[in-house]
Write a protein that holds these residues in place. Sequence first.
Motif, PDB file in Angstrom:
ATOM      1  N   PHE A  39      13.117 -14.020  55.728  1.00 35.94           N
ATOM      2  CA  PHE A  39      14.566 -14.180  55.712  1.00 35.94           C
ATOM      3  C   PHE A  39      15.068 -14.600  57.093  1.00 35.94           C
ATOM      4  CE2 PHE A  39      18.976 -13.019  55.728  1.00 35.94           C
ATOM      5  CZ  PHE A  39      19.404 -13.061  54.411  1.00 35.94           C
ATOM      6  N   PHE A  40      14.665 -13.875  58.136  1.00 39.53           N
ATOM      7  CA  PHE A  40      15.120 -14.180  59.487  1.00 39.53           C
ATOM      8  C   PHE A  40      14.546 -15.505  59.986  1.00 39.53           C
ATOM      9  CE2 PHE A  40      16.064  -9.527  60.034  1.00 39.53           C
ATOM     10  CZ  PHE A  40      17.414  -9.694  60.301  1.00 39.53           C
ATOM     11  N   THR A  41      13.310 -15.793  59.618  1.00 42.46           N
ATOM     12  CA  THR A  41      12.715 -17.063  60.034  1.00 42.46           C
ATOM     13  C   THR A  41      13.508 -18.232  59.480  1.00 42.46           C
ATOM     14  OG1 THR A  41      10.485 -16.111  60.197  1.00 42.46           O
ATOM     15  CG2 THR A  41      10.637 -18.494  59.935  1.00 42.46           C
ATOM     16  N   LEU A  44      17.168 -18.160  61.359  1.00 40.10           N
ATOM     17  CA  LEU A  44      17.317 -18.134  62.805  1.00 40.10           C
ATOM     18  C   LEU A  44      16.555 -19.218  63.555  1.00 40.10           C
ATOM     19  CD1 LEU A  44      17.145 -14.290  63.585  1.00 40.10           C
ATOM     20  CD2 LEU A  44      19.135 -15.779  63.801  1.00 40.10           C
ATOM     21  N   THR A  45      15.469 -19.716  63.016  1.00 42.59           N
ATOM     22  CA  THR A  45      14.588 -20.593  63.791  1.00 42.59           C
ATOM     23  C   THR A  45      14.957 -22.068  63.665  1.00 42.59           C
ATOM     24  OG1 THR A  45      12.961 -20.765  61.994  1.00 42.59           O
ATOM     25  CG2 THR A  45      12.709 -18.939  63.529  1.00 42.59           C
ATOM     26  N   GLU A 154      25.755 -13.318  63.059  1.00 39.57           N
ATOM     27  CA  GLU A 154      26.111 -13.718  61.697  1.00 39.57           C
ATOM     28  C   GLU A 154      24.906 -13.639  60.765  1.00 39.57           C
ATOM     29  OE1 GLU A 154      28.158 -17.528  59.339  1.00 39.57           O
ATOM     30  OE2 GLU A 154      27.664 -17.659  61.474  1.00 39.57           O
ATOM     31  N   GLN A 155      23.736 -14.056  61.261  1.00 40.20           N
ATOM     32  CA  GLN A 155      22.529 -14.011  60.435  1.00 40.20           C
ATOM     33  C   GLN A 155      22.075 -12.567  60.203  1.00 40.20           C
ATOM     34  OE1 GLN A 155      22.469 -17.114  59.567  1.00 40.20           O
ATOM     35  NE2 GLN A 155      23.723 -17.544  61.367  1.00 40.20           N
ATOM     36  N   HIS A 342      25.868 -20.086  52.742  1.00 33.63           N
ATOM     37  CA  HIS A 342      25.465 -19.644  54.073  1.00 33.63           C
ATOM     38  C   HIS A 342      24.187 -20.353  54.525  1.00 33.63           C
ATOM     39  CE1 HIS A 342      25.398 -16.707  57.410  1.00 33.63           C
ATOM     40  NE2 HIS A 342      24.100 -16.866  57.319  1.00 33.63           N
ATOM     41  N   LYS A 343      23.226 -20.484  53.623  1.00 30.56           N
ATOM     42  CA  LYS A 343      21.957 -21.116  54.000  1.00 30.56           C
ATOM     43  C   LYS A 343      22.118 -22.609  54.230  1.00 30.56           C
ATOM     44  CE  LYS A 343      18.274 -18.041  52.643  1.00 30.56           C
ATOM     45  NZ  LYS A 343      16.940 -17.972  52.002  1.00 30.56           N
TER      46      LYS A 343
END
Length: 352
Positions: A39-41, A44-45, A154-155, A342-343
């Motif tokens: 999810f974070f990858t 955020l990346t 936000e993420q 959002h994505k």
Amino acid sequence: MARYGEGDKRWIVEERPDGTNVHNWHWAETNCLDWSRTFFTNLLTNQTLIDGEANLCIRTKKLDKLEGEAYVNVRKGKIIPGYELNLVLSWEGEAKDADGKLLSKTDGTVQIPYISDENADEDPEIKITVRDEGPVGRRLKDAFIAKGKPFVLEQVRAWVNAMARGGPAKDELESKTVVKKTTSGSTVAADADAPSDKAKTARKEGVKEKKREGFRTITMTERFICRSKDLYEILMDENRWKGFTQSNARISREVGGEFSIFDGSVSGTNLELQEGKLIVQKWRFGSWPDGIHSTVRLSFDEPEPGVTMIKLIHTDVPEEDRYGNETVVENTEGGWRDLIFHKIRAVFGFGI
């Protein structure tokens, strides 16, 4: 709260195909660490935060570390998340002079030492570091704090909200077999402990009152920094859809054509298509009662070049799925906001 894997075995029931844990009467516990890392990858990346503003360029690089624990407990449909995470993200920046000549290039880190369910309603502490501590390096660091820190928070909030809805466990709730009659005499699955009508109507802002018994309408308006035709293309192109959702999709671009998204969890038919202006589709989730379809209407408005407003009207969303879970409307609204709109911003940079 017990750590993942350390709960009392009398109350933790592993997944079983024979339905032993029907109604989720016992605690069902799901490890969410790998899911959280993905999810974070995804969010955020490799995200460009500044591209030429004040002769600076800043982008995130990769998720260097995500350690700790993240899990979700489910009992009788009630979702209880637990997590304590330590996150490290790397970033890089460049500074140029007025003629475009490179002055300095450096990198740094974003450290969030403590993301905890105990502080779910608060933004966590963020530490920003930079390798170059000189004047240019400090300038890049200040720029990242101004632009990058709000982006990262936000993420994190998106992940906290996703965990509150069950994370990967939301699709693992087992079948409930209690059956009730509808007004038409047909049967749908229901929870024996269904809340009162008053509780059912206590939905969050953005969900209108039900137009007919057992169904609701979701409305949402979102702003994107892009042309309307580009946003339309993303929503109608299966390769782009796969890119921002990290899931399989098959999408017809013809009126009357069928589509399947989120690895087949959602399917439907195109009713009306106007490139860059309108998408109208029949939607249904695989977990909904048989024969139930909703209608999605996405209208695009470009009040000025490069700014697009998209209005969603999602009608005839059932209040319960085939298993009697009463979180359908909430999950559907959250899915539009966090897993689609959002994505798209995160992956394509349309919110910068």
